[in-house]
Design a protein around this motif. Structure first.
Motif, short mmCIF file in Angstrom:
data_model
loop_
_atom_site.label_atom_id
_atom_site.label_comp_id
_atom_site.label_asym_id
_atom_site.label_seq_id
_atom_site.Cartn_x
_atom_site.Cartn_y
_atom_site.Cartn_z
N ASP A 1 5.02 4.07 4.35
CA ASP A 1 4.29 4.10 5.62
C ASP A 1 3.91 5.54 5.98
O ASP A 1 4.77 6.35 6.35
N LEU B 1 -2.83 -5.10 -4.35
CA LEU B 1 -2.60 -3.70 -4.65
C LEU B 1 -1.12 -3.35 -4.64
O LEU B 1 -0.33 -3.96 -3.92
N ILE C 1 4.38 14.26 -3.82
CA ILE C 1 4.49 13.63 -5.14
C ILE C 1 5.13 12.26 -4.95
O ILE C 1 5.74 12.01 -3.91
N GLY D 1 0.82 -1.23 0.00
CA GLY D 1 0.00 0.00 0.00
C GLY D 1 0.85 1.26 0.00
O GLY D 1 0.33 2.35 0.20
N GLY D 2 2.16 1.12 -0.18
CA GLY D 2 3.00 2.31 -0.32
C GLY D 2 3.78 2.65 0.93
O GLY D 2 3.75 1.94 1.94
N ASN E 1 2.49 6.71 8.44
CA ASN E 1 2.78 7.08 9.84
C ASN E 1 4.07 7.90 9.94
O ASN E 1 4.21 8.74 10.82
N GLY F 1 1.31 3.85 -4.57
CA GLY F 1 2.34 4.78 -4.14
C GLY F 1 3.72 4.13 -4.23
O GLY F 1 4.10 3.55 -5.26
N PHE G 1 10.32 16.13 -3.04
CA PHE G 1 9.47 15.28 -2.21
C PHE G 1 9.60 15.67 -0.74
O PHE G 1 8.61 15.86 -0.04
C1 3HC Z 1 7.40 7.70 -1.41
C2 3HC Z 1 6.03 7.37 -1.92
O1 3HC Z 1 5.92 7.91 -3.20
C3 3HC Z 1 5.01 8.00 -1.01
C4 3HC Z 1 3.91 7.04 -0.70
O2 3HC Z 1 3.93 5.87 -0.99
S1 3HC Z 1 2.64 7.74 0.14
C5 3HC Z 1 1.52 6.41 0.37
C6 3HC Z 1 0.75 6.11 -0.88
N1 3HC Z 1 -0.24 5.14 -0.59
C7 3HC Z 1 -1.51 5.48 -0.32
O3 3HC Z 1 -1.90 6.65 -0.34
C8 3HC Z 1 -2.44 4.36 -0.01
C9 3HC Z 1 -3.20 4.69 1.25
N2 3HC Z 1 -4.04 3.60 1.61
C10 3HC Z 1 -5.24 3.40 1.05
O4 3HC Z 1 -5.67 4.06 0.13
C11 3HC Z 1 -6.07 2.30 1.61
O5 3HC Z 1 -5.70 2.15 2.97
C12 3HC Z 1 -5.88 0.91 0.89
C13 3HC Z 1 -6.49 1.01 -0.54
C14 3HC Z 1 -4.43 0.52 0.78
C15 3HC Z 1 -6.62 -0.19 1.69
O6 3HC Z 1 -7.94 0.21 1.90
P1 3HC Z 1 -8.92 -0.63 2.88
O7 3HC Z 1 -8.81 -2.06 2.51
O8 3HC Z 1 -10.25 0.04 2.83
O9 3HC Z 1 -8.30 -0.51 4.33
P2 3HC Z 1 -8.01 0.80 5.23
O10 3HC Z 1 -8.93 0.76 6.40
O11 3HC Z 1 -7.98 2.04 4.42
O12 3HC Z 1 -6.51 0.48 5.70
C16 3HC Z 1 -6.22 -0.61 6.56
C17 3HC Z 1 -5.16 -0.19 7.55
O13 3HC Z 1 -3.93 0.02 6.83
C18 3HC Z 1 -3.40 1.30 7.15
N3 3HC Z 1 -2.72 1.82 5.96
C19 3HC Z 1 -3.15 1.79 4.68
N4 3HC Z 1 -2.21 2.32 3.87
C20 3HC Z 1 -1.19 2.68 4.66
C21 3HC Z 1 0.08 3.27 4.42
N5 3HC Z 1 0.49 3.58 3.18
N6 3HC Z 1 0.88 3.52 5.48
C22 3HC Z 1 0.52 3.18 6.73
N7 3HC Z 1 -0.66 2.61 7.03
C23 3HC Z 1 -1.50 2.37 5.99
C24 3HC Z 1 -4.62 2.14 7.50
O14 3HC Z 1 -4.27 3.26 8.29
C25 3HC Z 1 -5.46 1.13 8.26
O15 3HC Z 1 -4.92 1.01 9.55
P3 3HC Z 1 -5.87 0.63 10.79
O16 3HC Z 1 -6.46 -0.72 10.49
O17 3HC Z 1 -4.95 0.66 11.96
O18 3HC Z 1 -6.93 1.71 10.83
#
Ligand code: 3HC
Length: 689
Positions: free
Chosen positions: A67, A109, A157, A64-65, A69, A112, A212
């Motif tokens: 963290d 999935l 980004i 999911g990308g 946090n 990110g 970034f």
């Molecule tokens: C350097 C890079 O370019 C920067 C990045 O990668 S930034 C991160 C990009 N990724 C995202 O934006 C994805 C964010 N996550 C989501 O959209 C959705 O959580 C998902 C589609 C992965 C899953 O959705 P769904 O199945 O409905 O579960 P959802 O309740 O949202 O998430 C489950 C748990 O995972 C956690 N989680 C999901 N994605 C996370 C992430 N990227 N980091 C940390 N925790 C995450 C949620 O906070 C939640 O925690 P909890 O159970 O303690 O409340």
């Protein structure tokens, strides 16, 4: 129980090293995961028996990308060193430097940083390795895996090289579309888009990494990251979701009233494959309600969002009725009739008799006290508010309103149902306007006060839209219709007379034959096919209102900056939010942030009303309100909660004072003979918000 985050590697006799990321629930790329990946890649690159590498995720998900946090930690500490240098360190030094083929095996999935990690192999293949791999597939994906770069939705980004690699992989147009919309594509579409074998020079990665890191520190990123976590917190309700109860499955739901709200609610339920019984008082109203639901669902077919056979299947779950005989096996009733107390009381007394004892009795009222609605029943434990926002099948917020007698099981069921029908459920207390309308009631009030003080209404709307709301308070009033403004205004005036500004403006507009967007004439002129245009002929009516209220100090219109207009509109909202927090209408301050974003379209990149207030500074808000109270009266008087916070130098979001009274101290235990959980008293404790 979920284990600690880890990366494991297994090397098969075929010379393939399988590196697996394990960090449930979504295999987020936590700092230790990134370190683990680097260590395993190093090991694989150095071992003579490893010929190729497969990277994958545990538990049916790739990743999911990054963290999220960690972003939050950076926001709290300002410490940018918490962000690892992934693109340079892992990609260039380890993966590319190692020169062994690497393949991503994706399922579930890859979002990110997760998708960007999967792009790394392309990076290698794009250089010398592609030549000798002779067209080998670098990413193997299970069907229907979601691939996306949603970073912009968090205000950053793609920081692991995605902005460079994705365009090379799938073409600039589609890559930009994916990044800008933040929407994932399915692996099937990804496959059709093909591979590109181009290397990103290290200096581009460095540049990207710098941008970034700068973006992570912006208020926008902070607001969006806060909104992300806040939204996930709403479904965690102390005493409800943490006491071992299991949500019951809602197979069949009855909706009473087929008007705009009822038909929208029915549509939302049907779209999630829940059987719906729609009840109306006569066949004319019933057929109107059914038609409107059909219109909602067939509209999806017309817009290419649903196959026509699926639409017919969905509509087959709907049944229209004129009496209660079909209510004998429903799991829940949602009453959505006009705001009339005796009518609602009769309906609740009728459904108590017609429905099975486990059935939840919900009302979509936006104003009436739930205790009054349920007065003629003995089923207070299963009475709850299910407050949808119009149009109910589109707006994402569901306010779940509890009284101090609503059972935890019923709340849990409604939270689960909310998620099933793709709403964000927020559990709130029973007060006039509940959380959203209550918090935002000063919004149009202050706009009217300003207009009566001589400020141009179109300027006010402009200031608010520039701040980020989709429309200003006057255009919003045009959209909602003046009948709503008058009815709601009365409710709030009687509930909160000490802070109500009485403006005759809406009445004067109605008298002059205006009814907002409904009849094309309001503060704005509405013509088909063109944007609303300010209507200069409304100005004499505003002048008339100013003469009646006579609030302008010294008879001269006040002179204020845009910044002051913004504060005079939004600080009273913050002030009311403080009262909502003090009265514990919401479980935590961030719930109000989510509710303001999803219910009032408060800009998500500002994090929500309370988060934004803390960014502005409670003491600035307090001092401004005090100044305006002296100049313009009690409407602006700062609340006790705000005053105390400022005196203690605390932000609004931190620990709420815990009041040992009301619904928040009730926890629940399944002890009752009828299987419904009964409230028991819980000890007071401080909760962290
Ligand atoms: C350097 C890079 O370019 C920067 C990045 O990668 S930034 C991160 C990009 N990724 C995202 O934006 C994805 C964010 N996550 C989501 O959209 C959705 O959580 C998902 C589609 C992965 C899953 O959705 P769904 O199945 O409905 O579960 P959802 O309740 O949202 O998430 C489950 C748990 O995972 C956690 N989680 C999901 N994605 C996370 C992430 N990227 N980091 C940390 N925790 C995450 C949620 O906070 C939640 O925690 P909890 O159970 O303690 O409340």
């Amino acid at each position: 129980m979920a284990g600690a985050p880890r990366v494991v590697m297994e090397v098969g006799s075929d010379g393939v090293a399988v590196i697996t990321i394990s960090n449930p629930p979504v295999n987020a790329l936590a700092v230790e995961i990134i370190a683990g990946l680097k260590a395993k890649y190093d090991e694989a690159m150095n071992r003579n028996d490893v010929k190729a590498i497969v990277v994958t995720g545990d538990g049916g998900k790739f990743s999911g990308g990054f963290d999220i946090n960690v972003f939050e930690k950076v926001h709290k500490t300002g410490d940018l060193t918490l962000l690892p240098d992934v693109s340079i360190d892992l990609v260039v030094n380890t993966i590319e430097g190692g020169r062994k083929p690497s393949v991503a095996a994706i399922q579930g999935l890859a979002l990110g940083g997760g998708l960007e990690l999967a792009l790394f192999p392309a990076f290698i293949l794009g250089t010398s390795l592609l030549n000798y791999l002779q067209g080998c597939h670098a990413r193997i994906s299970a069907p229907r895996a979601q691939l996306g770069l949603p970073e912009l939705s968090l205000g950053v980004i793609p920081g692991f090289g995605g902005t460079q690699r994705l365009p090379r992989l799938i073409g600039l147009k589609k890559a930009v579309e994916m990044m800008v919309s933040s929407k994932p594509i399915l692996s099937e579409e990804g496959r059709q888009l093909g591979l590109i074998d181009v290397v990103v020079p290290p200096h581009e990665l460095l540049k990207e990494a710098k941008v970034f890191k700068e973006l992570v520190q912006t208020d926008t990123a902070k607001g969006l990251v806060h909104a992300f976590f806040a939204q996930r917190m709403t479904a965690k309700v102390p005493g409800v979701t943490d006491v071992g109860l299991k949500p019951r499955h809602m197979k069949k739901v009855a909706v009473i009233g087929g008007g705009l709200m009822g038909s929208g609610i029915a549509t939302a339920l049907l779209l999630s494959n829940i059987k719906v019984v729609l009840k109306e008082v006569n066949s004319e109203f019933l057929s109107r309600g059914l038609k409107s639901i059909e219109g909602n669902i067939r509209g999806l077919v017309t817009r290419g969002k649903m196959a026509s056979d699926k639409a017919e299947k969905t509509l087959s779950l709907l049944k229209g009725v004129l009496d209660y005989s079909d209510f004998k096996d429903v799991d829940m009733v949602i009453e959505a009739v006009v705001e009339n107390i005796p009518l609602k009381q009769t309906i609740f007394s009728d459904i108590e008799k017609a429905c099975p004892p486990h059935c939840i009795l919900a009302t979509n009222t936006s104003t009436i006290d739930l205790n009054v609605i349920g007065e003629k029943t003995t089923s207070q434990e299963r009475i709850v508010g299910a407050h949808f926002f119009s149009p109910a099948h589109i707006m994402p917020l569901l306010e779940i309103v509890r009284t101090n007698r609503t059972s935890a099981q019923v709340l849990l069921d409604l939270i689960a149902l909310g998620k099933t029908i793709k709403k964000v459920p927020v559990v709130v207390g029973n007060c006039t306007g509940f959380a959203v309308n209550r918090t935002f009631f000063p919004y149009s009030q202050s706009a009217h006060l300003l207009a009566n003080l001589g400020v141009d209404v179109f300027r006010i709307d402009r200031v608010i839209t520039e701040f980020g709301l989709p429309m200003g308070p006057f255009q919003l009033q045009d959209l909602a219709g003046y009948g709503v403004a008058l009815a709601v205004g009365k409710e709030f005036a009687s509930a909160f007379p000490d802070r109500t500004f009485r403006s005759p403006l809406v009445e004067l507009l109605v008298k002059s034959g205006r009814n907002g967007k409904n009849n094309g004439k309001g503060y704005y002129i509405y013509e088909k096919g063109s944007k609303p245009k300010p209507d200069p002929s409304v100005l004499p009516i505003i002048e008339e209102s100013r003469r009646v209220t006579n609030v302008v100090p010294g008879g001269k219109p006040i002179s204020v900056s845009d910044q002051e207009i913004l504060g005079m509109i939004l600080f009273p909202v913050v002030n009311e939010a403080c009262r909502v927090l003090e009265e514990e209408v919401v479980v935590r301050a961030s719930d109000l942030d989510v509710a303001s974003v999803l219910g009032m379209s408060f800009p998500s990149y500002r994090g929500g009303i309370v988060f934004w207030a803390d960014t502005v500074g409670p003491s600035h808000i307090y001092e401004s309100l005090k100044k305006w109270t002296n100049l313009y009266g009690n409407f602006f008087r700062p609340s006790k909660f705000l005053e105390e916070r400022v005196a203690k130098g605390l932000p609004l979001v931190s620990i709420l004072p815990f009041v040992c009274a009301g619904f928040n101290v009730i926890i629940y235990k399944v002890t009752a003979v009828d299987g419904m959980p009964k409230a028991i008293t819980a000890p007071c404790q401080e909760r962290n918000h």
